[in-house]
Design a protein around this motif. Structure first.
Motif, PDB file in Angstrom:
ATOM      1  N   LEU A   1      -6.925  15.788  43.739  1.00 30.05           N
ATOM      2  CA  LEU A   1      -5.815  15.882  44.695  1.00 30.05           C
ATOM      3  C   LEU A   1      -5.594  14.589  45.459  1.00 30.05           C
ATOM      4  O   LEU A   1      -4.538  14.421  46.083  1.00 30.05           O
ATOM      5  N   ALA A   2      -6.568  13.684  45.426  1.00 30.07           N
ATOM      6  CA  ALA A   2      -6.391  12.397  46.107  1.00 30.07           C
ATOM      7  C   ALA A   2      -5.271  11.575  45.470  1.00 30.07           C
ATOM      8  O   ALA A   2      -4.714  10.678  46.111  1.00 30.07           O
ATOM      9  N   LYS A   3      -4.921  11.887  44.232  1.00 36.23           N
ATOM     10  CA  LYS A   3      -3.863  11.163  43.525  1.00 36.23           C
ATOM     11  C   LYS A   3      -2.510  11.852  43.643  1.00 36.23           C
ATOM     12  O   LYS A   3      -1.551  11.456  42.972  1.00 36.23           O
ATOM     13  N   THR A   4      -2.428  12.882  44.473  1.00 35.84           N
ATOM     14  CA  THR A   4      -1.167  13.614  44.633  1.00 35.84           C
ATOM     15  C   THR A   4      -0.120  12.734  45.307  1.00 35.84           C
ATOM     16  O   THR A   4      -0.418  12.097  46.339  1.00 35.84           O
ATOM     17  N   PRO A   5       1.089  12.657  44.759  1.00 36.52           N
ATOM     18  CA  PRO A   5       2.152  11.863  45.403  1.00 36.52           C
ATOM     19  C   PRO A   5       2.436  12.350  46.824  1.00 36.52           C
ATOM     20  O   PRO A   5       2.300  13.540  47.122  1.00 36.52           O
ATOM     21  N   ARG A   6       2.819  11.417  47.686  1.00 39.98           N
ATOM     22  CA  ARG A   6       3.062  11.751  49.088  1.00 39.98           C
ATOM     23  C   ARG A   6       4.134  12.808  49.239  1.00 39.98           C
ATOM     24  O   ARG A   6       4.048  13.689  50.102  1.00 39.98           O
ATOM     25  N   GLY A   7       5.155  12.776  48.388  1.00 44.26           N
ATOM     26  CA  GLY A   7       6.240  13.736  48.502  1.00 44.26           C
ATOM     27  C   GLY A   7       5.844  15.146  48.103  1.00 44.26           C
ATOM     28  O   GLY A   7       6.528  16.108  48.453  1.00 44.26           O
ATOM     29  N   VAL A   8       4.730  15.274  47.364  1.00 45.78           N
ATOM     30  CA  VAL A   8       4.274  16.584  46.896  1.00 45.78           C
ATOM     31  C   VAL A   8       3.273  17.202  47.870  1.00 45.78           C
ATOM     32  O   VAL A   8       3.041  18.404  47.861  1.00 45.78           O
ATOM     33  N   TRP A   9       2.679  16.338  48.706  1.00 49.97           N
ATOM     34  CA  TRP A   9       1.643  16.827  49.634  1.00 49.97           C
ATOM     35  C   TRP A   9       2.188  17.947  50.525  1.00 49.97           C
ATOM     36  O   TRP A   9       3.295  17.865  51.035  1.00 49.97           O
TER      37      TRP A   9
END
Length: 428
Positions: A358-366
């Motif tokens: 989850l550390a690689k999750t795009p900011r817009g998806v957080w």
């Protein structure tokens, strides 16, 4: 309880096999994987359950009146009698740090039988709960882990079982060979050498009871069954750890695969993953609660016998076979204990893998669900424990290794000024 039925699993497997190659071990419940091990353990009086080989745990029964339980009672009573006789013998000759090992061994065995008997009462309910919770991991969208659950359970059982049998054979060979050489070189004459062997090696029994061959066989059987349950404690915890680890791996594989295919996932997807994670945590908590006493006893057992063996590491032995047995026994005990700790600590390791994904999750998806998921991972101790006294983690394992090294250094220093390890004469 809404238990996932066998016929439903069959339907799911049929549907899955259209897209996923059918391979042995895929989509197996933990109950199906571990039930053969429990079935064979019943021949030694452990886990007296009826219908344990049936795929649905709802059919598994524990009965207070059964032939299986009668065997457990027989081992418990005979173990108790031998332990009392050994305690009586030690009180007569004097208790030392070295001569109590057999008493501890039989006492640990007796406690193990008692704890597994209590666990057997709860096992049907425990497996029904486990299957109810893990049912969602037995069909898509979850795929089977790359590691096969049945295969790993069988392989682990076979390897530990063979090593335990070999260790017991080495023990018997060492004692019998030493007895043979003593009788030969010291020209000991006897009308019944079998009787002489048993009266010399089990004086705590035959100083109180008259010798007969039936009693000698009973002692030999007890020695073998006690060795079995002594090893089965560790094996059982290892198998529980394997079952839990597989499910966490499945969750990690699904999350990783989904994020690689399309990182722009809706919040509902992360909520589903978080709830499935909570389901696995529930299984872990249930198993930890029901097995806490067994886990604690196993750790105390391993700690005592490793310290005892380290205390004897500089003890002079008479023959090469004695050295062979000692080092094989020590290395096997340390290896089995280390594998138990590392396998159990793997649960915590795999439970933290989602943090890296989850550390690689795009900011817009957080989203809020990701925050909740990560908060639960960081704040909860996701590991087996010994009644909450400590948890199985790699950090604790390496701390224990350091402690044992310190103990060994103290023993080496003590050995330089001690002559307790000198051998007594062969012929007295």
């Amino acid at each position: 309880m809404n238990v996932f039925r066998r016929n439903n699993r069959v339907k799911d497997r049929t549907r899955v096999n259209i897209n996923v190659p059918a391979r042995w071990g895929y989509y197996s419940s933990f109950h199906e994987a571990v039930s053969p091990v429990i079935f064979w353990a019943q021949f030694f009086g452990v886990m007296p359950l009826k219908n344990v080989r049936l795929p649905d745990p709802e059919h598994v029964e524990f009965r207070w009146r059964s032939w299986r339980l009668l065997g457990t009672y027989a081992f418990l009573i005979w173990n108790f009698v031998v332990s009392v006789l050994f305690l009586r013998y030690l009180l007569l000759i004097g208790i030392t740090a070295r001569n109590t090992v057999s008493l501890v061994f039989f006492t640990m065995s007796q406690l193990s039988y008692g704890l597994f008997l209590l666990l057997a009462r709860k096992w049907p309910k425990m497996m029904a709960h486990w299957l109810d919770k893990e049912s969602k991991f037995l069909h898509p969208p979850y795929t089977s882990s790359k590691d096969h659950l049945k295969r790993d359970v069988k392989l682990t059982t076979v390897v530990i079982g063979l090593l335990a049998i070999f260790e017991h054979i080495m023990f018997q060979a060492s004692t019998i060979y030493t007895f043979y050489i003593r009788v030969t070189q010291c020209q000991v004459e006897s009308e019944d050498y079998i009787r002489l062997y048993y009266t010399e090696h089990y004086p705590h029994v035959f100083s109180a009871l008259p010798y007969n061959h039936v009693l000698a066989v009973m002692i030999q059987v007890l020695s073998f069954t006690s060795t079995f349950v002594w090893n089965f404690m560790d094996l059982f915890i290892i198998l529980i750890s394997i079952g839990l680890t597989k499910r966490f791996k499945q969750l990690n594989e699904r999350l990783l695969r989904a994020m690689e295919e399309n990182p722009n996932r809706p919040e509902a997807f992360f909520r589903e993953i978080r709830l499935d994670f909570i389901t696995l945590y529930d299984i872990l908590g249930y198993a930890d609660k029901e097995m806490s006493f067994i886990i604690l006893l196993s750790c105390l057992n391993n700690l005592y016998f490793i310290c005892y063996q380290l205390m004897n590491i500089f003890q002079k032995l008479r023959f090469p076979i004695n050295y062979g047995y000692f080092w094989m026994s020590l290395l096997y005990l340390m290896g089995r204990s280390a594998y138990l700790f590392l396998q159990a600590s793997t649960i915590q390791d795999v439970s933290r893998v989602p943090v890296k994904i989850l550390a690689k999750t795009p900011r817009g998806v957080w989203c809020t669900e990701i925050d909740r998921f990560l908060y639960q991972i960081h704040t909860e101790t996701i590991a087996l424990s010994a009644m909450g006294l400590f948890h199985f983690t790699r950090k604790l394992f390496f701390s224990m290794v350091g402690t044992f090294m310190t103990i060994e250094l103290v023993i080496i220093q003590f050995d330089l000024t001690s002559r307790d390890h000198e051998l007594p004469p062969l012929c007295e």
